[in-house]
Design a protein around this motif. Structure first.
Motif, PDB file in Angstrom:
ATOM      1  N   ALA A 139      37.915  54.377 -50.141  1.00  0.00           N
ATOM      2  CA  ALA A 139      36.516  54.771 -50.466  1.00  0.00           C
ATOM      3  C   ALA A 139      36.308  55.639 -51.228  1.00  0.00           C
ATOM      4  O   ALA A 139      35.398  55.468 -52.075  1.00  0.00           O
ATOM      5  N   GLN A 159      37.189  54.860 -54.767  1.00  0.00           N
ATOM      6  CA  GLN A 159      36.175  54.017 -55.339  1.00  0.00           C
ATOM      7  C   GLN A 159      34.793  54.614 -55.756  1.00  0.00           C
ATOM      8  O   GLN A 159      34.249  54.515 -56.866  1.00  0.00           O
ATOM      9  N   ALA A 160      34.595  55.749 -54.793  1.00  0.00           N
ATOM     10  CA  ALA A 160      33.211  56.372 -55.218  1.00  0.00           C
ATOM     11  C   ALA A 160      33.525  57.256 -56.415  1.00  0.00           C
ATOM     12  O   ALA A 160      32.566  57.607 -57.411  1.00  0.00           O
ATOM     13  N   ASP A 168      42.075  58.433 -50.187  1.00  0.00           N
ATOM     14  CA  ASP A 168      41.273  57.223 -49.351  1.00  0.00           C
ATOM     15  C   ASP A 168      40.708  56.320 -50.173  1.00  0.00           C
ATOM     16  O   ASP A 168      40.146  56.837 -51.234  1.00  0.00           O
TER      17      ASP A 168
END
Length: 228
Positions: free
Chosen positions: A40, A43-44, A38
């Motif tokens: 997100a 990126q986290a 995913d």
């Protein structure tokens, strides 16, 4: 899936793209897609994208180096030969020159130079640690500083080396280690020189107070006695 598993998955996927696109946003985006992570979550896990993956790649190489050193029987080697072997094993752990070359390009950029220096220092630290270095004074720093220079110079030489089995690189490494040993001999002679130690009693006394950093902390440089 924990952060390390996500990072490993992204790194594995990125390695096929880095030789062509470098440690770039394009490589990171392609890795996210290929690894079916995913965006997100990716990126986290890697806030700086490909830069974090480049650091993870270097860390993976250090881990492999330690594994190879521990698998070697170095009991019959002189200590200088153990250090030489460790540097060689670290370079051999990075099997793809183009990926390493792309990393040197990335870490040559001013905004990432600190990351590159930290990665090289970390490699030198792990070499000394796995070889059993027990120093806890200023020598802790000088050993790692000198070895960082030897390692980084040898990597750059290796990147341009087209000799069979990289024999020119290993000869270059031997010469650099010889230079270090000559420097250590000079240091030893100066320490035994009473006139020299008398003149520099103040600075030497100050250096004598320097201690290696506590392993529980990531802070560098170290600490002064009684500073805790």
């Amino acid at each position: 899936m924990d952060d390390q598993s996500v990072k490993d998955r992204l790194l594995d996927a990125a390695l096929m793209h880095v030789p062509f696109d470098g440690w770039s946003q394009a490589s990171f985006d392609a890795a996210v897609a290929d690894a079916a992570v995913d965006p997100a979550l990716a990126q986290a896990t890697c806030p700086r994208g490909a830069v974090d993956l480049a650091m993870a790649y270097h860390q993976r190489g250090d881990d492999e180096m330690v594994r190879r050193i521990q698998a070697e029987d170095m009991s019959g080697m002189r200590f200088r030969d153990r250090v030489t072997a460790a540097v060689r094993l670290r370079i051999e752990a990075a099997e793809d020159k183009e990926i390493v070359r792309r990393g040197t390009t990335l870490f040559a950029l001013p905004q990432y130079a600190g990351d590159g220096a930290r990665a090289i220092w970390g490699t030198a630290d792990r070499i000394w640690t796995v070889l059993g270095d027990q120093s806890d004074d200023v020598n802790w720093y000088t050993k790692r500083t000198i070895l960082s220079g030897v390692y980084s110079a040898t990597v750059l030489y290796w990147l341009g080396d087209e000799s069979e089995d990289h024999q020119a690189t290993w000869a270059f490494l031997d010469r650099r280690i010889d230079n270090v040993m000559q420097f250590e001999k000079v240091k030893g002679k100066l320490r035994d020189n009473r006139a020299f130690t008398t003149i520099l009693a103040g600075p030497l006394g100050l250096l004598g107070r320097i201690r290696a950093p506590m392993r529980a902390s990531d802070d560098m440089p170290g600490q002064w006695p009684g500073s805790q």
